[in-house]
Motif scaffolding. Sequence first.
Motif, PDB file in Angstrom:
ATOM      1  N   TRP A  37      33.330 -71.428 -42.811  1.00  0.00           N
ATOM      2  CA  TRP A  37      32.739 -72.297 -42.275  1.00  0.00           C
ATOM      3  C   TRP A  37      33.013 -73.790 -43.153  1.00  0.00           C
ATOM      4  CZ3 TRP A  37      29.680 -72.662 -38.214  1.00  0.00           C
ATOM      5  CH2 TRP A  37      29.262 -71.433 -37.681  1.00  0.00           C
ATOM      6  N   PRO A  38      33.536 -74.966 -42.486  1.00  0.00           N
ATOM      7  CA  PRO A  38      33.939 -76.044 -43.070  1.00  0.00           C
ATOM      8  C   PRO A  38      32.760 -76.842 -43.470  1.00  0.00           C
ATOM      9  CG  PRO A  38      34.329 -76.273 -41.002  1.00  0.00           C
ATOM     10  CD  PRO A  38      33.925 -74.763 -41.100  1.00  0.00           C
ATOM     11  N   LEU A  39      32.199 -76.890 -44.553  1.00  0.00           N
ATOM     12  CA  LEU A  39      30.846 -77.336 -44.747  1.00  0.00           C
ATOM     13  C   LEU A  39      30.767 -78.913 -44.685  1.00  0.00           C
ATOM     14  CD1 LEU A  39      29.746 -75.609 -47.983  1.00  0.00           C
ATOM     15  CD2 LEU A  39      29.031 -75.302 -45.788  1.00  0.00           C
ATOM     16  N   LEU A  40      31.729 -79.521 -45.319  1.00  0.00           N
ATOM     17  CA  LEU A  40      31.819 -81.062 -44.819  1.00  0.00           C
ATOM     18  C   LEU A  40      31.754 -81.505 -43.480  1.00  0.00           C
ATOM     19  CD1 LEU A  40      33.893 -82.553 -47.779  1.00  0.00           C
ATOM     20  CD2 LEU A  40      31.434 -82.249 -47.632  1.00  0.00           C
ATOM     21  N   GLY A  41      32.664 -80.524 -42.622  1.00  0.00           N
ATOM     22  CA  GLY A  41      32.703 -80.805 -41.407  1.00  0.00           C
ATOM     23  C   GLY A  41      31.363 -80.418 -40.583  1.00  0.00           C
ATOM     24  N   LEU A  42      30.575 -79.817 -40.830  1.00  0.00           N
ATOM     25  CA  LEU A  42      29.301 -79.673 -40.565  1.00  0.00           C
ATOM     26  C   LEU A  42      28.272 -80.751 -40.906  1.00  0.00           C
ATOM     27  CD1 LEU A  42      28.590 -75.858 -41.053  1.00  0.00           C
ATOM     28  CD2 LEU A  42      29.229 -76.991 -38.736  1.00  0.00           C
ATOM     29  N   PHE A  43      28.499 -81.246 -42.094  1.00  0.00           N
ATOM     30  CA  PHE A  43      27.720 -82.351 -42.461  1.00  0.00           C
ATOM     31  C   PHE A  43      28.099 -83.752 -41.865  1.00  0.00           C
ATOM     32  CE2 PHE A  43      27.053 -80.157 -46.756  1.00  0.00           C
ATOM     33  CZ  PHE A  43      25.662 -79.637 -46.355  1.00  0.00           C
ATOM     34  N   PHE A  44      29.418 -83.669 -41.689  1.00  0.00           N
ATOM     35  CA  PHE A  44      30.069 -84.834 -40.553  1.00  0.00           C
ATOM     36  C   PHE A  44      29.267 -84.832 -39.239  1.00  0.00           C
ATOM     37  CE2 PHE A  44      32.456 -85.438 -36.784  1.00  0.00           C
ATOM     38  CZ  PHE A  44      32.496 -86.799 -36.684  1.00  0.00           C
ATOM     39  N   LEU A  45      28.786 -84.014 -38.650  1.00  0.00           N
ATOM     40  CA  LEU A  45      28.285 -83.870 -37.508  1.00  0.00           C
ATOM     41  C   LEU A  45      26.655 -84.353 -37.547  1.00  0.00           C
ATOM     42  CD1 LEU A  45      29.251 -80.295 -35.873  1.00  0.00           C
ATOM     43  CD2 LEU A  45      30.064 -82.768 -35.087  1.00  0.00           C
ATOM     44  N   VAL A  46      26.086 -84.061 -38.770  1.00  0.00           N
ATOM     45  CA  VAL A  46      24.652 -84.370 -39.053  1.00  0.00           C
ATOM     46  C   VAL A  46      24.635 -85.986 -39.100  1.00  0.00           C
ATOM     47  CG1 VAL A  46      22.685 -84.179 -40.479  1.00  0.00           C
ATOM     48  CG2 VAL A  46      24.099 -82.442 -39.621  1.00  0.00           C
ATOM     49  N   ALA A  47      25.535 -86.288 -39.970  1.00  0.00           N
ATOM     50  CA  ALA A  47      25.796 -87.798 -40.435  1.00  0.00           C
ATOM     51  C   ALA A  47      25.965 -88.520 -39.093  1.00  0.00           C
ATOM     52  CB  ALA A  47      26.698 -88.159 -41.422  1.00  0.00           C
ATOM     53  N   PHE A  48      26.915 -88.192 -38.381  1.00  0.00           N
ATOM     54  CA  PHE A  48      27.248 -88.942 -36.909  1.00  0.00           C
ATOM     55  C   PHE A  48      26.093 -88.660 -36.078  1.00  0.00           C
ATOM     56  CE2 PHE A  48      29.230 -89.117 -32.738  1.00  0.00           C
ATOM     57  CZ  PHE A  48      29.933 -90.190 -32.956  1.00  0.00           C
ATOM     58  N   MET A  49      25.217 -87.814 -35.814  1.00  0.00           N
ATOM     59  CA  MET A  49      24.097 -87.853 -35.212  1.00  0.00           C
ATOM     60  C   MET A  49      23.055 -88.622 -35.521  1.00  0.00           C
ATOM     61  SD  MET A  49      23.782 -83.899 -33.654  1.00  0.00           S
ATOM     62  CE  MET A  49      23.575 -82.998 -35.118  1.00  0.00           C
ATOM     63  N   VAL A  50      22.768 -88.930 -36.933  1.00  0.00           N
ATOM     64  CA  VAL A  50      21.913 -89.882 -37.308  1.00  0.00           C
ATOM     65  C   VAL A  50      22.303 -90.968 -37.339  1.00  0.00           C
ATOM     66  CG1 VAL A  50      20.856 -90.466 -39.604  1.00  0.00           C
ATOM     67  CG2 VAL A  50      21.108 -87.921 -39.268  1.00  0.00           C
ATOM     68  N   GLY A  51      23.434 -91.311 -37.259  1.00  0.00           N
ATOM     69  CA  GLY A  51      24.100 -92.804 -37.127  1.00  0.00           C
ATOM     70  C   GLY A  51      23.751 -93.286 -35.550  1.00  0.00           C
ATOM     71  N   ILE A  52      24.410 -92.167 -34.655  1.00  0.00           N
ATOM     72  CA  ILE A  52      23.872 -92.192 -33.239  1.00  0.00           C
ATOM     73  C   ILE A  52      22.462 -92.806 -33.037  1.00  0.00           C
ATOM     74  CG2 ILE A  52      24.047 -91.416 -30.891  1.00  0.00           C
ATOM     75  CD1 ILE A  52      26.582 -92.692 -32.187  1.00  0.00           C
ATOM     76  N   GLY A  53      21.377 -91.898 -33.612  1.00  0.00           N
ATOM     77  CA  GLY A  53      20.089 -92.034 -33.766  1.00  0.00           C
ATOM     78  C   GLY A  53      19.583 -93.512 -33.927  1.00  0.00           C
ATOM     79  N   HIS A  54      20.411 -94.152 -35.220  1.00  0.00           N
ATOM     80  CA  HIS A  54      20.038 -95.438 -35.718  1.00  0.00           C
ATOM     81  C   HIS A  54      20.219 -96.521 -34.563  1.00  0.00           C
ATOM     82  CE1 HIS A  54      19.022 -93.932 -39.728  1.00  0.00           C
ATOM     83  NE2 HIS A  54      18.635 -94.973 -39.903  1.00  0.00           N
ATOM     84  N   LEU A  55      21.348 -96.126 -33.967  1.00  0.00           N
ATOM     85  CA  LEU A  55      22.132 -96.734 -32.949  1.00  0.00           C
ATOM     86  C   LEU A  55      20.937 -96.973 -31.732  1.00  0.00           C
ATOM     87  CD1 LEU A  55      25.849 -96.480 -32.567  1.00  0.00           C
ATOM     88  CD2 LEU A  55      24.641 -98.837 -33.542  1.00  0.00           C
ATOM     89  N   ALA A  56      20.669 -95.947 -31.420  1.00  0.00           N
ATOM     90  CA  ALA A  56      19.423 -95.814 -30.103  1.00  0.00           C
ATOM     91  C   ALA A  56      18.012 -96.502 -30.559  1.00  0.00           C
ATOM     92  CB  ALA A  56      19.392 -94.322 -29.965  1.00  0.00           C
ATOM     93  N   ALA A  57      17.788 -96.376 -31.849  1.00  0.00           N
ATOM     94  CA  ALA A  57      16.601 -96.962 -32.182  1.00  0.00           C
ATOM     95  C   ALA A  57      16.896 -98.520 -32.233  1.00  0.00           C
ATOM     96  CB  ALA A  57      16.150 -96.642 -33.764  1.00  0.00           C
ATOM     97  N   GLN A  58      17.885 -99.029 -32.439  1.00  0.00           N
ATOM     98  CA  GLN A  58      18.082-100.534 -32.371  1.00  0.00           C
ATOM     99  C   GLN A  58      18.317-100.937 -31.010  1.00  0.00           C
ATOM    100  OE1 GLN A  58      21.636-102.242 -31.517  1.00  0.00           O
ATOM    101  NE2 GLN A  58      20.761-104.270 -32.092  1.00  0.00           N
TER     102      GLN A  58
END
Length: 120
Positions: free
Chosen positions: A78-99
């Motif tokens: 399991w590529p751990l940083l690849g999974l954390f990439f998905l989480v970070a990307f989703m949180v970023g999209i969540g901040h854009l949606a909040a904006q």
Amino acid sequence: MPPTPKSDLPLHHALIAYFWAPWHLRRIPGTGPEGRRARAVWCRDHCATLAGRWILFGFALWMIQISPLGFLFAVGGWPLLGLFFLVAFMVGIGHLAAQLVAQKKVGPPKIDPPVDRDED
């Protein structure tokens, strides 16, 4: 929100403030309509910056994962940083949606009229 000197913040608070909008929004006083409007104005003005930080953080994680050093961050296939990439990307999209939601609530920011400059 009163300005807080960065030297007074412990390291973990400084990191939280650098990445999370809710940390800032909780520090804005007021519970009535004026408090909600102040939070929406702050989010309209700053959430896109926080979203960019999250997306860049996720991109850096992904670049490290696909680099030759990526095998160090794979556990059981399991590529751990690849999974954390998905989480970070989703949180970023969540901040854009909040904006976007905040901008819909309070409208676009006011733009100052153009000012004539002297060509001296």
